[in-house]
Design an enzyme around this catalytic site. Sequence first.
Site, PDB file in Angstrom:
ATOM      1  N   ARG A 141       0.863  -1.179   0.000  1.00 26.58           N
ATOM      2  CA  ARG A 141       0.000   0.000   0.000  1.00 26.58           C
ATOM      3  C   ARG A 141       0.897   1.226   0.000  1.00 26.58           C
ATOM      4  NH1 ARG A 141      -1.932  -3.645   3.812  1.00 26.58           N
ATOM      5  NH2 ARG A 141      -4.007  -4.529   3.371  1.00 26.58           N
ATOM      6  N   LYS A 149      -2.002  -2.755   7.722  1.00 26.85           N
ATOM      7  CA  LYS A 149      -3.166  -2.387   8.524  1.00 26.85           C
ATOM      8  C   LYS A 149      -3.191  -3.193   9.812  1.00 26.85           C
ATOM      9  CE  LYS A 149      -6.283  -0.965   4.787  1.00 26.85           C
ATOM     10  NZ  LYS A 149      -7.584  -1.223   4.128  1.00 26.85           N
ATOM     11  N   HIS A 201      -2.335   2.648  -5.798  1.00 22.67           N
ATOM     12  CA  HIS A 201      -2.913   1.344  -5.457  1.00 22.67           C
ATOM     13  C   HIS A 201      -3.039   0.444  -6.682  1.00 22.67           C
ATOM     14  CE1 HIS A 201      -4.518  -0.586  -1.871  1.00 22.67           C
ATOM     15  NE2 HIS A 201      -5.400  -1.209  -2.627  1.00 22.67           N
ATOM     16  N   ARG A 235      -0.469  -2.173  -6.735  1.00 20.16           N
ATOM     17  CA  ARG A 235      -0.775  -3.294  -5.841  1.00 20.16           C
ATOM     18  C   ARG A 235      -1.704  -4.286  -6.545  1.00 20.16           C
ATOM     19  NH1 ARG A 235      -1.036  -4.732  -0.394  1.00 20.16           N
ATOM     20  NH2 ARG A 235      -3.030  -5.502   0.393  1.00 20.16           N
ATOM     21  N   HIS A 282      -3.428  -9.550   3.238  1.00 21.00           N
ATOM     22  CA  HIS A 282      -4.882  -9.575   3.371  1.00 21.00           C
ATOM     23  C   HIS A 282      -5.287 -10.382   4.599  1.00 21.00           C
ATOM     24  CE1 HIS A 282      -5.430  -8.812  -1.217  1.00 21.00           C
ATOM     25  NE2 HIS A 282      -5.356  -7.688  -0.528  1.00 21.00           N
ATOM     26  N   TYR A 341      -8.730 -10.954  -7.123  1.00 14.06           N
ATOM     27  CA  TYR A 341      -7.700 -10.835  -8.156  1.00 14.06           C
ATOM     28  C   TYR A 341      -7.690 -12.053  -9.064  1.00 14.06           C
ATOM     29  CZ  TYR A 341      -6.128  -6.996  -5.257  1.00 14.06           C
ATOM     30  OH  TYR A 341      -6.074  -5.829  -4.539  1.00 14.06           O
TER      31      TYR A 341
END
Length: 334
Positions: A162, A187, A259, A262, A285, A294
Amino acid sequence: MTRSDPFPSLLRAFFQEWLVEQRSASVHTIRSYRDTWRLLLRFIAERKGGGVARVALADISADEVRAFLHHTEHGRGSTIGTRNCRLAAIRSFFSFVADRNPEYVAQCAEVLTVPLKREPTSAPCYLEPAEVEAILAQPDRSTVAGMRDHALLSFLYNSGARIQEALDLCPDAIRFDAPHCARLNGKGRKERICPLWPETVTLIEKLLERQPRAPDERIFVNRYGKPLGASGVRFKLAAYVDEAAKAVPSLRSKHVTPHSFRHATAVHLVAAGVDITVIRSWLGHVSLDTTNHYAQANLETKRKALEQVGAPAASNVPPSWKRDASLMEWLDTL
């Protein structure tokens, strides 16, 4: 606002005690919540005709919250995702108030019933390898700024990081010896290790030779030595994409952001046959469902799968519903 109104002390306790001390929220979460309350208080103050200092807790009703969310989406042109983020910040505060001051539980309950808005789920927009190469060719690498931009964009594509994860990168988070890798903090302050190509490490090493940084200082900085911001990167990237579109016209139809690199990393890993659980770990994730998007986005992967299945053989036998005349006649009578 009367002296007895608890709103100022509650809002201060929400940020200082609840978010920082009890929840140990990240600085990005705190800043996002701060911006939400700045916008909300100004919005209510304008509607009430007074200053922000006169806004009381009773003024922040469920109707005012709904009006603010409508203004966020339609007046400010924000996305549904941004609208929902604003609502999450407001909900969090009123959940805190309901626990701290039960006398306001009725008002809190009304605000907490304001629903999140569903948004359409579209396939992620990703870059093809030729488009990535065209963008990476744009920075003028004879200048420090060009070297920095080229190294940053290369790192984004290599790591799938990110944008803020990349901008927070320090030299001590990179293993410059083989096997090359970078330690990223994602995150929820979850740490993960991403492998790096030798070419990417070389780009960062050359940048650090021109622009030395201490082990705990951020690598990607502006000409004043201050850390780059995400908005500045988006601005520079837009200029590079405009230039790259002259050679690769397909870029004109895509909204390219940091992004997007990514997304490109994830889709290209899927196309290369990398296991989906490895990609999940690579990107950081929490849910495998996020990574599966994806796998669904790559048209080339779908095409190869379709070729393996093959087209169904043609048949001269009519389907059963056409052979049964009595059933069709019966349906006609309904």
